[in-house]
Design a protein around this motif. Structure first.
Motif, PDB file in Angstrom:
ATOM      1  N   CYS A  33       0.811  -1.224   0.000  1.00 22.02           N
ATOM      2  CA  CYS A  33       0.000   0.000   0.000  1.00 22.02           C
ATOM      3  C   CYS A  33       0.840   1.269   0.000  1.00 22.02           C
ATOM      4  O   CYS A  33       0.364   2.334  -0.328  1.00 22.02           O
ATOM      5  N   LEU A  66      -5.928  -7.097  -1.421  1.00 23.84           N
ATOM      6  CA  LEU A  66      -6.101  -5.937  -0.561  1.00 23.84           C
ATOM      7  C   LEU A  66      -7.329  -6.054   0.344  1.00 23.84           C
ATOM      8  O   LEU A  66      -7.358  -5.510   1.443  1.00 23.84           O
ATOM      9  N   ILE A 125      -9.789   0.925   3.237  1.00 24.86           N
ATOM     10  CA  ILE A 125      -9.022   0.827   1.982  1.00 24.86           C
ATOM     11  C   ILE A 125      -9.210   2.099   1.159  1.00 24.86           C
ATOM     12  O   ILE A 125      -8.267   2.647   0.593  1.00 24.86           O
TER      13      ILE A 125
END
Ligand SMILES: CC(C)(COP(=O)(O)O)[C@@H](O)C(=O)NCCC(=O)O
Ligand SMILES: [Mn+2]
Length: 901
Positions: A22, A699, A708
Motif C-alpha cells: 500500500c 487488498l 481501503i
C-alpha cells in the motif's frame, strides 16, 4: 463553448501503482494527447454552435429493465460423424424461425436461426425513454426477427437421416417462409417451404416431403454462394483472413471497395465465380479436381474412412517419398535458369512410376499429403489464372475442402503468391463451408437480413461446450442440462482438452523451395472445419457510438493478444482467478448442488476455451483482451450464473453510501478548483475496488472497504503516470478572465459498484450537475465482475439523493426518482437543480466496451453530449485508451498491475 470546439482536448488521467504494497501506490508522469482537434475540423464539425436541446424534453430516463443483448443461450457445431449418442438430437425448446440447407455431393450444410421470446418489459419508463430519444418503432425498421442467433451445422450427405432427425428434434421444419406462420408452433407442416440449394435439393426433395412433410424450394447454387459470401464479407468483422506460412491475418474489408473479386468455392468440385456486386456475378471457370477428388482418391489409396481422417494423416506425411521433385530429375540441383529449386514438385506422384513399388509400399500419410498438395496447388494455380484473366487482385476461397486446415491454406496461398509474383492475394473465409447455405437462408424475402448493418451482427464464442481433440463431439447444445452433461461426459472419458492447430511436420518440401509452417502441434482437430465458426448473434438495436473522431480508425483493444507473452500473462491471470470466481458464482446461486454442478461445468468449459485460444488465438476471430474478458462473462451466463458478485456489490454499496454524506460535506467546504482535484483523486482512489484484479482481491484482506478507500485516497497525490489534470482544469475553469462555458451533456461511463460509483463517480457527476452540465450515467446492460449495471444505478442514486439536494433535483429531472420515496436529509441549502441526471445502459455485459456496438439509448444520448468520461481499466485502458472522440474526453483509471508498458 460549443460541443465541437476546435480546442477540445482529450484528457487522460491515470495512476500506476502496486497496491499489494500500500505504500507504493503513486508513480507518476504526465502526458497530453491533443490529436483530435484536427480531425474535428476535417469532419466539418469544428466551431459549429450546436443547439442545446431543451432540458426537460431531451431527458433520458432510466434505462430499460431488461438487457437488450440476447445472451441467454448459444450453440456449437458438432461433428455428427462421431457424435455421442447420449446427447444426440436434444429436445430443446428454442423458439425456432428459419432454416436453409445446402445439400452438396459430400456434405449437407444447415443454417438456422433461433430466437428467444423477450422477457416481458416491466419498466414504465422505458416507453418514455425510447420515445424521447427517437428510437421507437416510428423511425426504425422493425425487423421480423428481432435478436437471435444464426447457427451453422453440417452433416455428411450419406448420413442424411441424421440431418432429418436433427431438423425434427429442433422442430426446425415448422418455421417456413410464410411470415404468417412466423411464430407458429402448431403441429402442422402443411405448405411449409424450406429453402435449399445444391444438387441434393433436387435429389432429396421427396425424402424431405415424406419424412418431414415439408417442400423444398430450390435456390440457384451460384446465386447462393455469392449472396452468402457477400453477406459475410460485409457483415462479419473478422471474416476474411490471409494464411501464409502458418500465420493467419485478418483482413479489414472495406464494404465500398469489395468488388470485383474472384470467389473460389471448393466443394466436391470447384467453381470460380467473378463477383461484381450483389447479385452480379459470372461463373467464369471451375475444375473437376476438388474436395471430392481428394476424398475419393484418398479413400481408395489409404483406406481412410473420412475426410478428416485423411486430412489428419497428411499432417504426418512426407510427400518427397512419392512426388518427383526437380532435384530428383536434376541430380539434386536447382533448375535455376527457370526459377525452379530442387525442392519444387516436378510431378505429383511422379516417383511412383520409376520405383518398383506397389501401393502397400507407400505410407498412407505420404500419399495423403502428396494428394493434398497436388490438389491445392492445382486449384491455387487455376484460380490465379482466372484472376489474371479478369484483372482481379483478390481471391476468396470457400468451401468445405479447406476446413480451416493451415496446411491447405498455406499451399493455396503459396500457389497464388508464387504464380502472381505477389500481385494477387488468397483470402479465406471463416464460415467457408456455409456460403451456399447462408445464401439460401438469405433468399427468404421476409428476413430483413438484407439491410442488416455490420454492427448489428455480433459474433460470439461458441460457448456451450469446448472444442476437443479425440473423438468426442457433441451436437449443438440447446439447453443447460445438455451442456452440463456434455461437460461431465467429456471429463469422464478423460479426453484431453486439446486445441490442435493443423500443421505439417517440418522439412516437407514444397514448390519453389516453399517451406512449410513451423509445427505448433501434431494433431488435427477432427472437426477442423468448425474451428472458425462462432455463433452469430443478431442484435438489431446495437449502434456505432456517434462521437468517434474517425469511426474507421477505431480499434477498441489496446492490447492485441497476438503477442505471445501478453497472451500468456492473461491466460495465467484468468486461470488463477478461476476457482475463486467459481466459488462466488456458486454462492451467488445459493450454493446448491445444482449450482455446484453448473460451476464445475463452467470451469471446465472456460478452461477449455482458454486452452483452445492459447493454441490458436484467432480461433474465434481476432482476439483482443476485451474478447477474452467477455468470454469469461459469456461463459458464466451460459451456465446460468446471472450475477456472481450480486451480494458483494450490495454490501459495498451499503458501506459506501453510509460514508457519502461526510464526503459531500468535506467537498462542499472546498473552493471550486480544489474540489475538482479532490474529486478526480476521489475517482482514482475509489476505482481501486476491482474484483477482477488480483492485487485488489489481496487488498480486501487488509481492511474494511472504507479503510481501503481512505488509504487509497491518501496515495493519490499528483503527478500521476498519465496526468492531464492541468489541461482539464483549464478547460473547466479557464485561464485569466476567460471563463469557459460548461459542457452541455456529459456521458459518464461508470465502472464498479460500491465505493467506485458512490464515492468516486457520483460526487463527480454532482459537480458537473452543479455547473449546469446534464449528466448521463452509462452503465453495463448485464453484470460483469463487480461492475454496476444500469438496472442497479437508479437505486444507488435514489439512496445517495437522500443526502444531497443536487442529486435529488437532478435525478427527479432525469426521471430517476419516479418510484423512489425520498427522505431528504441533506442539510445544505442549495436549491434543487433542474439539470437532469440520467442513466442509460451501454448494450454490453463485459468489463470492457467496444464502442462500435452500443445500445440505441446510449447512441441517442451521445448525440447531444460534448464530454465523455470513461472510467476504469476495462473501459478506459484495456479498451478505448487509443480511442479519439470528436468532443472532450477524459479517461480515468487506476492501474493495478504492471503489465502495461
Ligand atoms: C478485469 C478488469 C479489466 C476489470 O477492471 P475495471 O474495469 O473494473 O477497472 C481488471 O480487473 C483487470 O485487468 N484484471 C486482471 C489483471 C489483474 O489481476 O490485476
Ligand atoms: Mn469493473
Amino acid at each position: 463553448m460549443t460541443s465541437l470546439t476546435e480546442d477540445h482536448k482529450e484528457l487522460n488521467f491515470g495512476i500506476d501503482g502496486n497496491i499489494n504494497n500500500c505504500d507504493e501506490i503513486a508513480k507518476h508522469n504526465s502526458e497530453i494527447q491533443r490529436e483530435t482537434s484536427t480531425v474535428v475540423e476535417k469532419g466539418g464539425g469544428g466551431g459549429e454552435e450546436k443547439e442545446m436541446a431543451p432540458l426537460a424534453g431531451s431527458s433520458i430516463h432510466r434505462s430499460s429493465s431488461r438487457p437488450q443483448l440476447d445472451l441467454s443461450g448459444a450453440a456449437i457445431q458438432g461433428n455428427f460423424e462421431e457424435r455421442d449418442p447420449a446427447i444426440l438430437l436434444p429436445n430443446q425448446s428454442d423458439d425456432i424461425s428459419h432454416l436453409a440447407l445446402d445439400i452438396g455431393g459430400s456434405l449437407i450444410k444447415l443454417v438456422y436461426f433461433s430466437r428467444r421470446e423477450d422477457q416481458p418489459i416491466n419498466d414504465k419508463r422505458k416507453k418514455t425513454t425510447t420515445a424521447r430519444l427517437g428510437i421507437s418503432n416510428g423511425n426504425r425498421r422493425s425487423y421480423p426477427i428481432l435478436g437471435g442467433r444464426l447457427h451453422f451445422v453440417k452433416f455428411e450427405t450419406i448420413k442424411i437421416k441424421e440431418c432429418l432427425d436433427f431438423i425434427y428434434s429442433k422442430q426446425l421444419h415448422r418455421g417456413g417462409m410464410d411470415s404468417r406462420r412466423w411464430q407458429s408452433k402448431g403441429p402442422s407442416t402443411e405448405n411449409t417451404v424450406i429453402k435449399a440449394t445444391g444438387g441434393g435439393a433436387y435429389k432429396f426433395a421427396d425424402l424431405f416431403k415424406e419424412r418431414l412433410g415439408i417442400s423444398i424450394e430450390k435456390e440457384d447454387e451460384m446465386n447462393c454462394l455469392v449472396a452468402g459470401a457477400n453477406f459475410l464479407l460485409k457483415a462479419i468483422r473478422h471474416e476474411a483472413f490471409t494464411h501464409m506460412e502458418g500465420q493467419k491475418m485478418f483482413v479489414q474489408i472495406d464494404q465500398n471497395d469489395l468488388f470485383p473479386y474472384l470467389l473460389v468455392n471448393i466443394g466436391s468440385g470447384v467453381s470460380m465465380i467473378k463477383v461484381d456486386g450483389d447479385g452480379k456475378f459470372q461463373r467464369v471457370s471451375g475444375t473437376n479436381v476438388g474436395g471430392g477428388t481428394y476424398w475419393g482418391l484418398g479413400k481408395l489409396l489409404t483406406k481412410c474412412e473420412s475426410f478428416d481422417e485423411l486430412l489428419e494423416l497428411s499432417q504426418r506425411g512426407d510427400n518427397r517419398t512419392i512426388d518427383m521433385l526437380v532435384g530428383d530429375i536434376y541430380g539434386g540441383m536447382d533448375y535455376s535458369k527457370i526459377g525452379l529449386s530442387a525442392s519444387t514438385i516436378a510431378s505429383s506422384f511422379g516417383k511412383a512410376i520409376s520405383e518398383n513399388k506397389g501401393l502397400d509400399d507407400y505410407r498412407p500419410e505420404d500419399i495423403s499429403l502428396s494428394l493434398l498438395r497436388m490438389i491445392s496447388y492445382n486449384i491455387g494455380q487455376i484460380s490465379y489464372l482466372n484472376a489474371l484473366r479478369f484483372g482481379l487482385k483478390r481471391i476468396f476461397f470457400g468451401g468445405f475442402f479447406i476446413r480451416g486446415h493451415a496446411y491447405t491454406m498455406d499451399t493455396i496461398s503459396f500457389a497464388v503468391h508464387f504464380w502472381s509474383k505477389g500481385e494477387a492475394q488468397a483470402m479465406f473465409l471463416r464460415h467457408e463451408g456455409f456460403l451456399g447455405a447462408l445464401g439460401a437462408f438469405m433468399s427468404y424475402e421476409k428476413h430483413g437480413l438484407d439491410d442488416l448493418m455490420v454492427h448489428q451482427l455480433v459474433e460470439r464464442f461458441p460457448m456451450g461446450a469446448p472444442y476437443v481433440g479425440g473423438n468426442i463431439h457433441g451436437p449443438p447444445l440447446g439447453d443447460l442440462n445438455e451442456k452440463i452433461s456434455w461437460m461431465e461426459k467429456f471429463v469422464q472419458k478423460g479426453t484431453e482438452i486439446t486445441a490442435p492447430v493443423p500443421m505439417a511436420p517440418p522439412g516437407t518440401t514444397g514448390l519453389g523451395g516453399f517451406e512449410v509452417p513451423s509445427s505448433k502441434g501434431d494433431t488435427l482437430r477432427c472437426d477442423a472445419s468448425e474451428l472458425n465458426v462462432g455463433v452469430l448473434h443478431l442484435v438489431p438495436s446495437l449502434e456505432v457510438f456517434p462521437l468517434f473522431a474517425d469511426p474507421k480508425r477505431y480499434e477498441p483493444n489496446t492490447i492485441d493478444l497476438s503477442d505471445r507473452s501478453e497472451l500468456e500473462y492473461w491466460y495465467t491471470v484468468l486461470s488463477e482467478q478461476l476457482s475463486d470466481l467459481v466459488d462466488k458464482a456458486v454462492a451467488s446461486e445459493g450454493g446448491t448442488d445444482d449450482a455446484e454442478r453448473r460451476g464445475d461445468a463452467f470451469a471446465r468449459a472456460f478452461s477449455a476455451h482458454l486452452a483452445r485460444l492459447m493454441e490458436e488465438p484467432a480461433a474465434y476471430g481476432k482476439l483482443g483482451l476485451a474478447n477474452l474478458l467477455e468470454l469469461r462473462e459469456e461463459c458464466l451466463r451460459e451456465f446460468h450464473f446471472i450475477d456472481a458478485y450480486r451480494s458483494i456489490k450490495q454490501r459495498e454499496n451499503e458501506a459506501s453510501l453510509a460514508v457519502l454524506p461526510d464526503l459531500l460535506k468535506e467537498l462542499d467546504s472546498m473552493t471550486e478548483e480544489a474540489r475538482m482535484l479532490t474529486l478526480i483523486e476521489g475517482v482514482l482512489a475509489a476505482n481501486i475496488f476491482d474484483w477482477g484484479s488480483r492485487a485488489c482481491v489481496d487488498l480486501y484482506h487488509k481492511g474494511t472497504i472504507i479503510e481501503i478507500y481512505r488509504m487509497s485516497r491518501n496515495k493519490m497525490q499528483r503527478p500521476w503516470r498519465v496526468d492531464d489534470f492541468d489541461v482539464f482544469k483549464e478547460r473547466m475553469f479557464g485561464s485569466g478572465d476567460k471563463k469557459p462555458e460548461p459542457h452541455k451533456r456529459a456521458l459518464l461511463f461508470v465502472d464498479n459498484s460500491g465505493a467506485d460509483i458512490v464515492l468516486g463517480m457520483l460526487p463527480l457527476a454532482r459537480e458537473l450537475l452543479r455547473r449546469g452540465t446534464e449528466v448521463v450515467l452509462v452503465a453495463n446492460s448485464l453484470p460483469a465482475l463487480n461492475d454496476v449495471t444500469a438496472m442497479e444505478v437508479p437505486d444507488i442514486v435514489a439512496e445517495a439523493a437522500k443526502h444531497c439536494d443536487i442529486l435529488r433535483g437532478a435525478a427527479e429531472a432525469g426521471g430517476l426518482l419516479v418510484d423512489a420515496m425520498i427522505n431528504i436529509q441533506d442539510s445544505s441549502k442549495e436549491s434543487p437543480s433542474s439539470v437532469p441526471l440520467m442513466v442509460v445502459e451501454n448494450g454490453c455485459g463485459s468489463p470492457c466496451i467496444d464502442l462500435r456496438q452500443v445500445s440505441s439509448e446510449l447512441a441517442a444520448a451521445a448525440k447531444d453530449a460534448d464530454l465523455v468520461i470513461l472510467e476504469g481499466m476495462g473501459r478506459a485502458l484495456h479498451t478505448n485508451f487509443n480511442a479519439r472522440f470528436k468532443c472532450d474526453a477524459l479517461k480515468v483509471y487506476l492501474l493495478l498491475f504492471h503489465n502495461y508498458r
